[in-house]
Design a protein around this motif. Structure first.
Motif, PDB file in Angstrom:
ATOM      1  N   MET A   1      15.879  -8.103   2.752  1.00 32.09           N
ATOM      2  CA  MET A   1      15.155  -6.970   2.220  1.00 32.09           C
ATOM      3  C   MET A   1      16.134  -5.798   2.077  1.00 32.09           C
ATOM      4  O   MET A   1      16.886  -5.502   2.993  1.00 32.09           O
ATOM      5  CB  MET A   1      14.022  -6.608   3.176  1.00 32.09           C
ATOM      6  N   HIS A  81       4.446  -4.026  -1.140  1.00 32.29           N
ATOM      7  CA  HIS A  81       5.357  -3.471  -0.141  1.00 32.29           C
ATOM      8  C   HIS A  81       4.629  -2.922   1.088  1.00 32.29           C
ATOM      9  O   HIS A  81       5.258  -2.277   1.930  1.00 32.29           O
ATOM     10  CB  HIS A  81       6.215  -2.365  -0.758  1.00 32.29           C
ATOM     11  N   ARG A  83       2.683  -2.666   4.704  1.00 31.44           N
ATOM     12  CA  ARG A  83       2.887  -3.198   6.058  1.00 31.44           C
ATOM     13  C   ARG A  83       4.360  -3.526   6.317  1.00 31.44           C
ATOM     14  O   ARG A  83       4.675  -4.456   7.037  1.00 31.44           O
ATOM     15  CB  ARG A  83       1.984  -4.390   6.323  1.00 31.44           C
ATOM     16  N   GLN A  84       5.236  -2.706   5.704  1.00 35.99           N
ATOM     17  CA  GLN A  84       6.672  -2.855   5.906  1.00 35.99           C
ATOM     18  C   GLN A  84       7.301  -1.549   6.397  1.00 35.99           C
ATOM     19  O   GLN A  84       8.517  -1.397   6.363  1.00 35.99           O
ATOM     20  CB  GLN A  84       7.348  -3.302   4.603  1.00 35.99           C
TER      21      GLN A  84
END
Length: 141
Positions: A1, A81, A83-84
């Motif tokens: 990521m 994107h 819950r990051q």
């Protein structure tokens, strides 16, 4: 990521931001148009914060300060994107901005029916104030 980058919006970003809000935000308001957002960025260039990942817009928050109170609007994270930690990073950047400007209390506009947002705001340490009710009057049609 890839790494998350948070920066203030520039006038060239506004078309992308408006399209992003249609996809990632719950509804829009009368001021969610190019003229309204251009006025925001012209008046307070640091207020509209963008989170980018891999060169793509992943989230936004408006961190407005009127010299007395700190106001948070349009916290939105792209559905792919969520819950990051992007929302948390945007709120941290907004709160850092407020601290630099001398702000002492943040308030957020959160839709009553948006339970997912309620959870996120509570996790960030915000709580609804039952004694206050927001009254709204559109100033233009």
């Amino acid at each position: 990521m890839s790494e998350l980058r948070i920066r203030p919006a520039r006038p060239a970003d506004l078309g992308t931001v408006l399209a992003f809000w249609r996809k990632a935000a719950e509804g829009t308001s009368i001021s969610d148009d190019r003229d309204g957002v251009e006025r925001l960025v012209a008046r307070d260039p640091g207020a509209l914060l963008l989170a980018e990942r891999g060169g793509e817009l992943a989230g936004t928050v408006i961190a407005g300060f009127d010299g007395w109170r700190c106001h948070l609007y349009r916290l939105a994270v792209h559905p792919e994107h969520r819950r990051q930690g992007i929302g948390s990073a945007l709120l941290a950047a907004a709160e850092e901005r407020f601290a630099r400007l001398g702000g002492r209390r943040g308030d957020a506009m959160v839709l009553v029916g948006n339970e997912r947002a309620h959870h996120a705001w509570r996790a960030a340490g915000y709580a609804p104030e039952e004694r206050w009710r927001r009254w709204v009057k559109p100033l233009a049609e």
